[in-house]
Design a protein around this motif. Structure first.
Motif, PDB file in Angstrom:
ATOM      1  N   HIS A 280       0.859  -1.179   0.000  1.00  0.00           N
ATOM      2  CA  HIS A 280       0.000   0.000   0.000  1.00  0.00           C
ATOM      3  C   HIS A 280       0.897   1.232   0.000  1.00  0.00           C
ATOM      4  CE1 HIS A 280      -3.755  -2.205   1.798  1.00  0.00           C
ATOM      5  NE2 HIS A 280      -3.442  -2.600   0.575  1.00  0.00           N
ATOM      6  N   VAL A 281       0.883   1.955  -1.094  1.00  0.00           N
ATOM      7  CA  VAL A 281       1.765   3.115  -1.279  1.00  0.00           C
ATOM      8  C   VAL A 281       0.939   4.378  -1.127  1.00  0.00           C
ATOM      9  CG1 VAL A 281       3.415   4.243  -2.819  1.00  0.00           C
ATOM     10  CG2 VAL A 281       3.178   1.754  -2.849  1.00  0.00           C
ATOM     11  N   GLY A 282       1.387   5.275  -0.257  1.00  0.00           N
ATOM     12  CA  GLY A 282       0.711   6.557  -0.090  1.00  0.00           C
ATOM     13  C   GLY A 282       0.948   7.461  -1.286  1.00  0.00           C
ATOM     14  N   ASP A 283      -0.110   8.063  -1.795  1.00  0.00           N
ATOM     15  CA  ASP A 283      -0.029   8.929  -2.970  1.00  0.00           C
ATOM     16  C   ASP A 283       0.055  10.384  -2.508  1.00  0.00           C
ATOM     17  OD1 ASP A 283      -0.094  10.091  -5.409  1.00  0.00           O
ATOM     18  OD2 ASP A 283      -2.046   9.306  -6.028  1.00  0.00           O
ATOM     19  N   PRO A 284       1.248  11.016  -2.560  1.00  0.00           N
ATOM     20  CA  PRO A 284       1.374  12.399  -2.064  1.00  0.00           C
ATOM     21  C   PRO A 284       1.237  13.459  -3.149  1.00  0.00           C
ATOM     22  CG  PRO A 284       3.548  11.497  -2.416  1.00  0.00           C
ATOM     23  CD  PRO A 284       2.550  10.454  -2.908  1.00  0.00           C
ATOM     24  N   ARG A 285       0.685  13.112  -4.303  1.00  0.00           N
ATOM     25  CA  ARG A 285       0.657  14.076  -5.409  1.00  0.00           C
ATOM     26  C   ARG A 285      -0.295  15.233  -5.164  1.00  0.00           C
ATOM     27  NH1 ARG A 285       0.007   9.912 -10.353  1.00  0.00           N
ATOM     28  NH2 ARG A 285      -1.343   8.931  -8.783  1.00  0.00           N
ATOM     29  N   GLY A 286      -1.092  15.165  -4.100  1.00  0.00           N
ATOM     30  CA  GLY A 286      -1.958  16.297  -3.787  1.00  0.00           C
ATOM     31  C   GLY A 286      -1.200  17.540  -3.357  1.00  0.00           C
ATOM     32  N   VAL A 287       0.031  17.380  -2.865  1.00  0.00           N
ATOM     33  CA  VAL A 287       0.809  18.555  -2.431  1.00  0.00           C
ATOM     34  C   VAL A 287       1.311  19.364  -3.616  1.00  0.00           C
ATOM     35  CG1 VAL A 287       1.516  17.367  -0.337  1.00  0.00           C
ATOM     36  CG2 VAL A 287       2.965  17.228  -2.355  1.00  0.00           C
ATOM     37  N   LEU A 288       1.224  18.814  -4.828  1.00  0.00           N
ATOM     38  CA  LEU A 288       1.710  19.556  -5.987  1.00  0.00           C
ATOM     39  C   LEU A 288       0.818  20.741  -6.328  1.00  0.00           C
ATOM     40  CD1 LEU A 288       2.704  16.564  -8.297  1.00  0.00           C
ATOM     41  CD2 LEU A 288       4.179  17.884  -6.790  1.00  0.00           C
ATOM     42  N   ASP A 289      -0.425  20.740  -5.852  1.00  0.00           N
ATOM     43  CA  ASP A 289      -1.356  21.820  -6.166  1.00  0.00           C
ATOM     44  C   ASP A 289      -1.336  22.931  -5.132  1.00  0.00           C
ATOM     45  OD1 ASP A 289      -2.136  20.273  -8.328  1.00  0.00           O
ATOM     46  OD2 ASP A 289      -3.726  19.276  -7.189  1.00  0.00           O
ATOM     47  N   ILE A 290      -0.477  22.828  -4.124  1.00  0.00           N
ATOM     48  CA  ILE A 290      -0.420  23.830  -3.062  1.00  0.00           C
ATOM     49  C   ILE A 290       0.633  24.879  -3.405  1.00  0.00           C
ATOM     50  CG2 ILE A 290      -0.014  24.211  -0.609  1.00  0.00           C
ATOM     51  CD1 ILE A 290      -0.843  21.350  -0.094  1.00  0.00           C
ATOM     52  N   ALA A 291       0.246  26.136  -3.352  1.00  0.00           N
ATOM     53  CA  ALA A 291       1.191  27.232  -3.584  1.00  0.00           C
ATOM     54  C   ALA A 291       1.961  27.488  -2.297  1.00  0.00           C
ATOM     55  CB  ALA A 291       0.454  28.489  -4.037  1.00  0.00           C
ATOM     56  N   ALA A 319       8.188  -8.837  -9.651  1.00  0.00           N
ATOM     57  CA  ALA A 319       8.461  -9.765  -8.552  1.00  0.00           C
ATOM     58  C   ALA A 319       7.210 -10.478  -8.064  1.00  0.00           C
ATOM     59  CB  ALA A 319       9.117  -9.024  -7.386  1.00  0.00           C
ATOM     60  N   GLY A 320       6.052 -10.229  -8.682  1.00  0.00           N
ATOM     61  CA  GLY A 320       4.823 -10.875  -8.269  1.00  0.00           C
ATOM     62  C   GLY A 320       4.149 -10.224  -7.083  1.00  0.00           C
ATOM     63  N   ILE A 321       4.414  -8.943  -6.829  1.00  0.00           N
ATOM     64  CA  ILE A 321       3.840  -8.214  -5.697  1.00  0.00           C
ATOM     65  C   ILE A 321       2.838  -7.200  -6.233  1.00  0.00           C
ATOM     66  CG2 ILE A 321       4.338  -6.724  -3.728  1.00  0.00           C
ATOM     67  CD1 ILE A 321       7.122  -7.900  -3.633  1.00  0.00           C
ATOM     68  N   THR A 322       1.682  -7.129  -5.612  1.00  0.00           N
ATOM     69  CA  THR A 322       0.625  -6.209  -6.016  1.00  0.00           C
ATOM     70  C   THR A 322       0.823  -4.858  -5.330  1.00  0.00           C
ATOM     71  OG1 THR A 322      -0.876  -8.087  -6.211  1.00  0.00           O
ATOM     72  CG2 THR A 322      -1.862  -5.903  -6.211  1.00  0.00           C
ATOM     73  N   VAL A 323       0.606  -3.778  -6.077  1.00  0.00           N
ATOM     74  CA  VAL A 323       0.782  -2.416  -5.566  1.00  0.00           C
ATOM     75  C   VAL A 323      -0.552  -1.687  -5.652  1.00  0.00           C
ATOM     76  CG1 VAL A 323       2.008  -0.235  -5.846  1.00  0.00           C
ATOM     77  CG2 VAL A 323       3.198  -2.385  -6.261  1.00  0.00           C
ATOM     78  N   HIS A 324      -0.962  -1.049  -4.551  1.00  0.00           N
ATOM     79  CA  HIS A 324      -2.179  -0.238  -4.497  1.00  0.00           C
ATOM     80  C   HIS A 324      -1.813   1.157  -4.003  1.00  0.00           C
ATOM     81  CE1 HIS A 324      -4.737  -3.618  -5.352  1.00  0.00           C
ATOM     82  NE2 HIS A 324      -4.356  -4.271  -4.264  1.00  0.00           N
ATOM     83  N   LEU A 325      -2.327   2.193  -4.679  1.00  0.00           N
ATOM     84  CA  LEU A 325      -2.155   3.571  -4.240  1.00  0.00           C
ATOM     85  C   LEU A 325      -3.313   3.940  -3.320  1.00  0.00           C
ATOM     86  CD1 LEU A 325      -0.987   5.414  -7.490  1.00  0.00           C
ATOM     87  CD2 LEU A 325       0.404   4.565  -5.608  1.00  0.00           C
ATOM     88  N   VAL A 326      -2.993   4.464  -2.149  1.00  0.00           N
ATOM     89  CA  VAL A 326      -4.010   4.837  -1.169  1.00  0.00           C
ATOM     90  C   VAL A 326      -3.816   6.293  -0.789  1.00  0.00           C
ATOM     91  CG1 VAL A 326      -4.148   2.486  -0.273  1.00  0.00           C
ATOM     92  CG2 VAL A 326      -2.588   4.116   0.792  1.00  0.00           C
ATOM     93  N   ASP A 327      -4.853   6.861  -0.195  1.00  0.00           N
ATOM     94  CA  ASP A 327      -4.814   8.258   0.255  1.00  0.00           C
ATOM     95  C   ASP A 327      -4.052   8.333   1.573  1.00  0.00           C
ATOM     96  OD1 ASP A 327      -5.219  10.928   0.595  1.00  0.00           O
ATOM     97  OD2 ASP A 327      -7.297  10.725   1.290  1.00  0.00           O
ATOM     98  N   GLU A 328      -3.049   9.205   1.629  1.00  0.00           N
ATOM     99  CA  GLU A 328      -2.249   9.341   2.843  1.00  0.00           C
ATOM    100  C   GLU A 328      -2.569  10.614   3.616  1.00  0.00           C
ATOM    101  OE1 GLU A 328       1.883   9.668   2.034  1.00  0.00           O
ATOM    102  OE2 GLU A 328       1.716  11.752   1.363  1.00  0.00           O
ATOM    103  N   ARG A 329      -3.679  11.232   3.300  1.00  0.00           N
ATOM    104  CA  ARG A 329      -4.015  12.501   3.946  1.00  0.00           C
ATOM    105  C   ARG A 329      -4.218  12.290   5.446  1.00  0.00           C
ATOM    106  NH1 ARG A 329      -5.482  17.444   2.331  1.00  0.00           N
ATOM    107  NH2 ARG A 329      -6.831  18.716   3.669  1.00  0.00           N
ATOM    108  N   GLY A 330      -3.540  13.108   6.265  1.00  0.00           N
ATOM    109  CA  GLY A 330      -3.687  13.069   7.711  1.00  0.00           C
ATOM    110  C   GLY A 330      -2.799  12.079   8.424  1.00  0.00           C
ATOM    111  N   THR A 331      -2.013  11.274   7.701  1.00  0.00           N
ATOM    112  CA  THR A 331      -1.199  10.264   8.370  1.00  0.00           C
ATOM    113  C   THR A 331      -0.024  10.866   9.119  1.00  0.00           C
ATOM    114  OG1 THR A 331      -0.016   9.946   6.275  1.00  0.00           O
ATOM    115  CG2 THR A 331      -1.826   8.442   6.761  1.00  0.00           C
ATOM    116  N   SER A 332       0.501  12.002   8.663  1.00  0.00           N
ATOM    117  CA  SER A 332       1.655  12.608   9.331  1.00  0.00           C
ATOM    118  C   SER A 332       1.261  13.619  10.400  1.00  0.00           C
ATOM    119  CB  SER A 332       2.554  13.292   8.301  1.00  0.00           C
ATOM    120  OG  SER A 332       1.851  14.321   7.623  1.00  0.00           O
ATOM    121  N   SER A 333      -0.027  13.888  10.573  1.00  0.00           N
ATOM    122  CA  SER A 333      -0.470  14.865  11.572  1.00  0.00           C
ATOM    123  C   SER A 333      -1.543  14.302  12.490  1.00  0.00           C
ATOM    124  CB  SER A 333      -1.012  16.130  10.882  1.00  0.00           C
ATOM    125  OG  SER A 333      -2.087  15.800  10.025  1.00  0.00           O
TER     126      SER A 333
END
Length: 449
Positions: A280-291, A319-333
């Motif tokens: 489960h990989v956190g998708d941080p691309r939402g920070v790209l829209d912040i000025a 390698a036979g491993i499944t990857v899912h992108l998940v929302d990581e909003r709020g995990t660091s705070s």
């Protein structure tokens, strides 16, 4: 390569640039007449067949069609982004001097380290010798792409690689899930099952970006007085400087790209050892829209989030491993123990003043991401397993600042005779002046620091 081979290879890239410019000219002419642009691959191929043979020098029809495919994909990708509301997406309307050319299976010949690049009918065959062996069997190679980066010619090879086969009982288990947090200091922080964790250090990559930027600024300051005016060709000394700058820029990009692949390979190797079947990989691309200002935007640009996600998707799949992108909003705070909001720490330790929870910030985030699913919400400590045994790896061992001297040759040396601020002498007992080490990921008593 010989000078003749180099001249012919660059001629193919320039002819591909002519194909790109021709498409732009045709669409500009149709736009002035009020007609619809030609952007479909089949429409562009019909226009190419009507131009006749020999229009683009040594470039054959297969190579020209690859340029048309690149233009069509770029146009439809921009249209899709603009339809989704991204008005910053731009259609391909800029001319290019050198455009990569791709040939598919059956049109080229690969014989060991020798490759025959297809050319137009009636021209002499073009054989080139590679600098090293192709790391794939000949029957797996599907396409080759001729391109130029930093003034050097490369042949990009695409091959069909099968998924890894494991012995019985050693294959990845779909029931074992690990969370991955992307960052700058730590490109990948992984929290896996059974209290295992992985931290990949990217400080060498960050130092490479900083030193390359400082070196580029110093070079520009040194040649600012003799820079030609816009539109002027400039003297030969200036052209030599520009050639050297392109070589340095290409070397910098290759160094960073190699380090990113090393970091992703460390994650995949660790996941295979732990028999992790799902990431489960956190998708941080939402920070790209912040000025957030010029400096922070530079950090985000050097972070290269999209490339890190792409590399971490391709390698686990093989390698036979499944990857899912998940929302990581709020995990660091958010404290995973009590669920209350905590201020983002300046260091690497996340501490909660409400429940005295403490742990490594990146590993806590990775553990929270591991419990999330695509479209899922926050979790609690009852389901978050914090790593107790952490494996450390370093990405970019080939970078200049990671050798035995631990000094980048681009860093300016101190003035002769200056030793800098002197450190105090150790006490007579021989005790170290360093602070005592602390082990985090523990619960502290309320009020305890």
């Amino acid at each position: 390569m010989t000078p003749g081979q180099r001249r012919r290879c660059f001629g193919l890239l320039r002819s591909a640039g002519d194909v790109w410019a021709c498409v732009l000219e045709v669409n500009a002419w149709r736009r002035r007449r009020g007609g619809a642009p030609l952007v479909g691959y089949q429409q562009l191929c019909r226009e190419l067949s009507g131009s006749g043979p020999g229009t683009f020098a040594d470039l054959d029809s297969v190579g020209a069609r690859s340029v048309l495919r690149r233009f069509s994909d770029a146009w439809f990708a921009a249209a899709k982004r603009r339809t989704a509301g991204d008005l910053s997406a731009r259609f391909p309307r800029r001319r290019r001097g050198l455009v990569p050319v791709r040939w598919y299976h059956g049109t080229f010949t690969l014989d060991g380290r020798r490759v025959r690049i297809p050319t137009a009918r009636g021209t002499a065959p073009l054989w080139v010798r590679l600098a090293r062996e192709v790391p794939y069997p000949v029957e797996q190679v599907r396409s080759v792409t001729l391109l130029c980066e930093g003034g050097r010619l490369f042949l990009d090879v695409t091959a069909e690689v099968p998924v890894t086969v494991y012995p019985p009982g050693e294959q990845p288990d779909p029931g074992r899930v690990a969370g991955v947090d992307l960052g700058i200091i730590h490109p990948y922080a992984v929290a896996g099952p059974d209290g295992e964790g992985l931290l990949v250090s990217g400080r060498a990559i960050r130092a490479e970006h900083r030193m390359h930027l400082a070196d580029t600024k110093a070079r520009r300051r040194g040649v600012a007085r003799r820079a030609p005016k816009p539109g002027e060709k400039g003297p030969r000394r200036w052209r030599k400087y520009r050639r050297r700058a392109r070589l340095v820029e290409g070397r910098h990009r290759r160094r960073v790209r190699q380090a990113q692949h090393e970091a992703a390979r460390s994650v995949v190797s660790w996941a295979v050892e732990q028999r992790v079947g799902v990431l489960h990989v956190g998708d941080p691309r939402g920070v790209l829209d912040i000025a957030a200002g010029r400096r922070h935007h530079l950090r985000l640009r050097q972070w290269q989030i999209g490339r890190l996600l792409q590399v971490l998707t391709d390698k686990p799949t093989l390698a036979g491993i499944t990857v899912h992108l998940v929302d990581e909003r709020g995990t660091s705070s958010t404290c995973p123990a009590c669920g209350r909001r905590v201020p983002k720490p300046r260091g690497r330790t996340l501490s909660c003043r409400h429940c005295a929870f403490s742990g490594h910030r990146d590993l806590v985030v990775a553990a929270s991401i591991a419990t999330r699913t695509p479209g899922g919400g926050p979790t609690t400590l009852a389901t978050v397993g914090l790593p107790e045994v952490v494996t450390h790896r370093r990405a970019g061992r080939h970078l200049p600042a990671t050798g035995r001297s631990r000094r980048d040759p681009r860093r300016p040396r101190a003035a002769r005779g200056s030793v800098g601020p002197r450190r105090p002498a150790p006490p007579p007992g021989g005790e170290s002046l360093a602070h005592e080490a602390r082990i985090h990921n523990t619960h502290r008593k309320p009020g305890e620091r």
